[in-house]
Design an enzyme around this catalytic site. Sequence first.
Site, PDB file in Angstrom:
ATOM      1  N   ASP A  41      30.416  43.450  36.927  1.00 59.16           N
ATOM      2  CA  ASP A  41      30.624  42.342  37.849  1.00 59.16           C
ATOM      3  C   ASP A  41      29.427  41.409  37.734  1.00 59.16           C
ATOM      4  O   ASP A  41      28.299  41.788  38.090  1.00 59.16           O
ATOM      5  CB  ASP A  41      30.767  42.889  39.275  1.00 59.16           C
ATOM      6  N   HIS A  42      29.682  40.189  37.266  1.00 59.88           N
ATOM      7  CA  HIS A  42      28.577  39.274  37.017  1.00 59.88           C
ATOM      8  C   HIS A  42      27.931  38.780  38.307  1.00 59.88           C
ATOM      9  O   HIS A  42      26.877  38.132  38.273  1.00 59.88           O
ATOM     10  CB  HIS A  42      29.059  38.080  36.186  1.00 59.88           C
ATOM     11  N   ARG A  43      28.535  39.078  39.452  1.00 60.83           N
ATOM     12  CA  ARG A  43      27.921  38.684  40.721  1.00 60.83           C
ATOM     13  C   ARG A  43      26.748  39.591  41.083  1.00 60.83           C
ATOM     14  O   ARG A  43      25.823  39.168  41.780  1.00 60.83           O
ATOM     15  CB  ARG A  43      28.952  38.723  41.851  1.00 60.83           C
ATOM     16  N   CYS A  83      24.734  41.335  38.930  1.00 61.77           N
ATOM     17  CA  CYS A  83      23.608  41.303  37.992  1.00 61.77           C
ATOM     18  C   CYS A  83      23.925  40.334  36.863  1.00 61.77           C
ATOM     19  O   CYS A  83      25.061  39.894  36.704  1.00 61.77           O
ATOM     20  CB  CYS A  83      23.306  42.695  37.438  1.00 61.77           C
TER      21      CYS A  83
END
Length: 497
Positions: free
Chosen positions: A467-469, A471
Site C-alpha cells: 500500500d503506497h499510502r 510507505c
Amino acid sequence: MPKVFEFKLPDLGEGLTEAEIVRWLVEVGDVVAIDQPVVEVETAKAMVEVPCPYGGVVTARFGDEGTELPVGAPLLTVAVGSEGALGSVGPADSGAGSGSGAGAGAGAVVSAVGPGAGSGGAGSGSGEAEASGNVLVGYGTGAPVARRRRIRPEAMAATVAAHVTAAVAVSAAVPEAVQGPIAVVSPLVRKLARQHDLDLRQLAGSGPDGLILRADVESAIRALTEGAAAPTQASAAVSVPESVSEPTPLPPMQPSVAQPAASPAVERIPLRGVRGAVADKLARSRREIPDATCWVDADATELMAARSAMNSAGGPAAGPKVSVLALLARICTAALARFPELNSTVDLETREIVRLPEVHLGFAAQTERGLVVPVVRNAQARNAESIGAEIARLTEAARTGRLTPAELTGGTFTLNNYGVFGVDGSTPIINHPEAAMLGVGRIVPKPWVHEGDLAVRQVVQLSLTFDHRVCDGGTAGGFLRYVADCVEQPAVLLRTL
C-alpha cells in the site's frame, strides 16, 4: 399438548448476515435432542454445524440444500412436549400461559428471539424446561444448565411414533406457510416420495391420525404411472379403414436442410459463500488501496540446503519436517520487525496509519471451496518449527472446511506461495485491510552467476505488493531486499533467532 418452536438461523458472529444450507442433518419426523446439530451451513468464513436449542420432533424444514438464508430466517420447527414424554424440552414461552385464543394452545408456534425468550423459560418457572448449553446469538443460554437427564437411545426410539403423531396434530393447527411437509415416521417413505416427486401434503394418509404409510405412497405412484400410460394407449387405438381403394400419394421428397445446432446455454454461477466473500474483498482492495509491486530474483540454494540440514538433524525423533513455507514465514516476521510500516493498516475515517504490534501472519490456501487465508496468530513470537506446525494444522482444517471465523480473520500481513501452481511470478492483490503481501514463485534450477562463475542454482522470484499510502518505494524495496538476503544467506536470520 406439545408446542411448536420455531428455530431461526442464529447470528454466527464476525458480522455474518447470511449462510447457505450445505447439508441437512435431520429429516422431518426425526426426534432431536437439545444442542444436537441439525444443519450444516456455509458462511463467507467457514462451514458451521448449527445446533438446535430445542428438543423434540422436527415438524418442518425451511430451505433446500443450496439455499441461501439471511440471519433470522426460519430454519426448522420443533414440536416440544413435556419433559416426561420426550426427556428434554425447549425453553418455555413465559407468555404462553397468559395469552388468549389459539396463542396459548397446542397449535401455537413459539419463536424465541432475544435473550429474554431464552431466559424466561429456563431461568424461572417450574423448572421443567431445559435451556441450551450452546451460546447462540439471539437465543442465549438461560440459567446455568443443571444436571441434564441423559436420554437412553432405546427410550427415545420407543416414543418416536407417539411424538410424530402428536407433531402431526400440532402441525395441522399451524398455518400452511409454517407447516412444511407432513411428518412421516419411516425414512423409506420420505425417500420413496422424493424419488417420484410426490408432494406428501397432497396425500391422505391411511395410518393413525392420517399418518402417511408406504402403501399410500406406492398407491399414488401407481396412479401416476397409469395416468401417464393412458394417453399412449389411446393414440395407439386409432381406427384404420378396412379397405382402401388407392394408396394415398406421398408428398415429393424434399432435400433435407441441415438445422443449425443449438448454441450452448450460458452458465451462471452465483457469487456467494467463500467465492462471494473473496470477490467482495478483492474488489474492495482494488478500489481503496493504491498498490504498487516490486520484485527480485533470489538464489535459494543455501535456503534449501539449510532446510535439508534441519530436517535430517536428530533423526526420526526430531519431529515434523520444517517446510519451505515455514522458513519463508519466519523470514517475513524478521523483516517486519525491521520494517514495521508494512505491518499496518489505514483508518480512512481518521486518516491515520495504524501500526500493529503483533504479526498475525496469513497465508493463502487454495481449497475446493475457493481461496481462503488462514491466520497464524502472534507469528512474531514463534520459531520456524512452531509456525510450520500451525500452518499444517490450519491447512488441514481448510481442506476439510472446518476453519472457524476467528481463524480466518485478523491478519496483518499475508504470504502467498503461488509457486505451488508452477508459476514464477505474479502481482498479488493485497488482502484488505492489510498493507502488504509477499508473493513467492516456484524454486527451480536456473543458470546463475555464483562467486564469479556461471552455475546452476535454485532460483526463486519474490514479489511484494504494498500500500503506497503507508510507505514509499525505499521502505518496500528495503523489506524485499532483506527477505532476499535471508533466502540467499539463511545465516542472516541468526541475529533474530
